[in-house]
Design a protein around this motif. Sequence first.
Motif, PDB file in Angstrom:
ATOM      1  N   ALA A   1       0.829  -1.206   0.000  1.00  0.00           N
ATOM      2  CA  ALA A   1       0.000   0.000   0.000  1.00  0.00           C
ATOM      3  C   ALA A   1       0.864   1.257   0.000  1.00  0.00           C
ATOM      4  N   PHE A   2       1.965   1.214   0.736  1.00  0.00           N
ATOM      5  CA  PHE A   2       2.896   2.344   0.747  1.00  0.00           C
ATOM      6  C   PHE A   2       3.494   2.553  -0.645  1.00  0.00           C
ATOM      7  N   VAL A   3       3.922   1.471  -1.273  1.00  0.00           N
ATOM      8  CA  VAL A   3       4.479   1.558  -2.625  1.00  0.00           C
ATOM      9  C   VAL A   3       3.448   2.133  -3.589  1.00  0.00           C
TER      10      VAL A   3
ATOM     11  N   GLN B   1       3.143  -4.913  -9.191  1.00  0.00           N
ATOM     12  CA  GLN B   1       3.285  -6.375  -9.172  1.00  0.00           C
ATOM     13  C   GLN B   1       4.736  -6.797  -9.368  1.00  0.00           C
ATOM     14  N   GLN B   2       5.459  -6.102 -10.244  1.00  0.00           N
ATOM     15  CA  GLN B   2       6.876  -6.424 -10.437  1.00  0.00           C
ATOM     16  C   GLN B   2       7.678  -6.127  -9.177  1.00  0.00           C
ATOM     17  N   TYR B   3       7.387  -5.025  -8.513  1.00  0.00           N
ATOM     18  CA  TYR B   3       8.107  -4.691  -7.291  1.00  0.00           C
ATOM     19  C   TYR B   3       7.776  -5.689  -6.176  1.00  0.00           C
ATOM     20  N   GLU B   4       6.515  -6.094  -6.082  1.00  0.00           N
ATOM     21  CA  GLU B   4       6.133  -7.096  -5.085  1.00  0.00           C
ATOM     22  C   GLU B   4       6.891  -8.404  -5.293  1.00  0.00           C
ATOM     23  N   ALA B   5       7.099  -8.785  -6.549  1.00  0.00           N
ATOM     24  CA  ALA B   5       7.795 -10.032  -6.847  1.00  0.00           C
ATOM     25  C   ALA B   5       9.240 -10.004  -6.360  1.00  0.00           C
TER      26      ALA B   5
ATOM     27  N   ASP C   1      13.780  -0.013  -0.480  1.00  0.00           N
ATOM     28  CA  ASP C   1      14.947  -0.188  -1.347  1.00  0.00           C
ATOM     29  C   ASP C   1      14.972  -1.618  -1.874  1.00  0.00           C
ATOM     30  N   GLY C   2      14.680  -1.760  -3.181  1.00  0.00           N
ATOM     31  CA  GLY C   2      14.676  -3.079  -3.801  1.00  0.00           C
ATOM     32  C   GLY C   2      15.622  -3.144  -4.975  1.00  0.00           C
ATOM     33  N   PRO C   3      15.668  -4.290  -5.664  1.00  0.00           N
ATOM     34  CA  PRO C   3      16.522  -4.402  -6.849  1.00  0.00           C
ATOM     35  C   PRO C   3      16.228  -3.325  -7.888  1.00  0.00           C
ATOM     36  N   ARG C   4      14.952  -2.953  -8.022  1.00  0.00           N
ATOM     37  CA  ARG C   4      14.553  -1.874  -8.916  1.00  0.00           C
ATOM     38  C   ARG C   4      14.001  -0.683  -8.153  1.00  0.00           C
ATOM     39  N   LEU C   5      13.167  -0.936  -7.185  1.00  0.00           N
ATOM     40  CA  LEU C   5      12.376   0.108  -6.550  1.00  0.00           C
ATOM     41  C   LEU C   5      13.176   0.916  -5.541  1.00  0.00           C
TER      42      LEU C   5
ATOM     43  N   ASP D   1      13.185   4.123 -10.278  1.00  0.00           N
ATOM     44  CA  ASP D   1      13.341   2.734 -10.703  1.00  0.00           C
ATOM     45  C   ASP D   1      14.778   2.602 -11.199  1.00  0.00           C
ATOM     46  N   LYS D   2      15.569   1.832 -10.480  1.00  0.00           N
ATOM     47  CA  LYS D   2      17.003   1.772 -10.761  1.00  0.00           C
ATOM     48  C   LYS D   2      17.307   1.252 -12.159  1.00  0.00           C
TER      49      LYS D   2
END
Length: 343
Positions: free
Chosen positions: A260-262, A279-283, A308-312, A335-336
């Motif tokens: 929800a924050f994202v 959905q991609q960020y959740e994965a 902080d994710g691989p992309r997000l 988006d990195k």
Amino acid sequence: MPRRTPLLAALAAALALSGCVSSAEGSSPPPPASGPGPAAVTEAVVAAAAAFLAGLTPEQRERVRYDSDDPALREWSYFPGRSDRNGIAIGELTDEQRAAAFAVAEETLSDSGYAQLRGVLAAEDALGVRNGEPEVDSDRYFIAFFGEPSTTGRFTVQITGHHLAVNTTFEGDRISPTPAFTGVDPVDFEADGRRLRPMLAETEAFTALVESLGEDALAAARIGAIDDVRVGTGRSDRYPEPEGTLVSDLTEEQRGRVTAFVRAWVGDTDERVAEPLVQQYEAEFDRTRIAVSGSLDPDTPGAYLRIDGPRLWIEFSNVGRFGNGDNHYHSIYRDKRADYLGR
């Protein structure tokens, strides 16, 4: 500033309808959009851009257009200033031209994202009036196109100013809504008899997330003091080392709060673009970290939350006082791998 009062009045109604008034209880996450996909978004933006460009003088069109690979694309900042930014200032446009410029923004963003954009501009007017700074107003926000708007070629819609950076890049059915900066000061103000909070959805998502974290998860997410967003301006691409706790270590309910924050940030773009990205960020939540600093109240200076994710990359920071005593928000969504569609 002759347009200030009508703008604030119009914004009061628009923000009230979008759930951005301070008395609102927030809204549920939007369902996935139905109907045509991202290519239809591009088509609508191209049509709005063509109408806007057609209404400009030749000299104005020259100022608005840039080559798609012009280095100026990355020359944006959320810092205040009196110098011009890329493109043409809203204040230099006629009423008809302004309406056409805002139509481009409206097609580029979701309903809530567009209402928030208008809210940020209204806050800028309120800030200028309160501080007695005539150069601080919504007329000092700019619009530019990098590349020729086309349903097949690559182009970027850029709308920038103090506390705002919309950089949405299109290439057919490929669309990148990053990097996107949103800030606001004052965070809560009155327009046409209503109290407005343009970033209400974001602060509510902040509170819901941190309140869902148990003592152990919160301790694991804690990092040192942060006084502002770390990756904010157009050329920034040096991300700090990952800190905090893995989202995959949270409970299902807590992970839902992270989503929800994202969505509070990603959802500023059209739903047909935003939902696949969410959905991609959740994965990638098994490699995504949440970090918290300062207060758990977003309305306390120093409050900070990072995803902080691989992309997000999302940051929210209450940077506090800058000479006027208000709360003061800065936030960034990047988006990195796909900022400016990866160029």
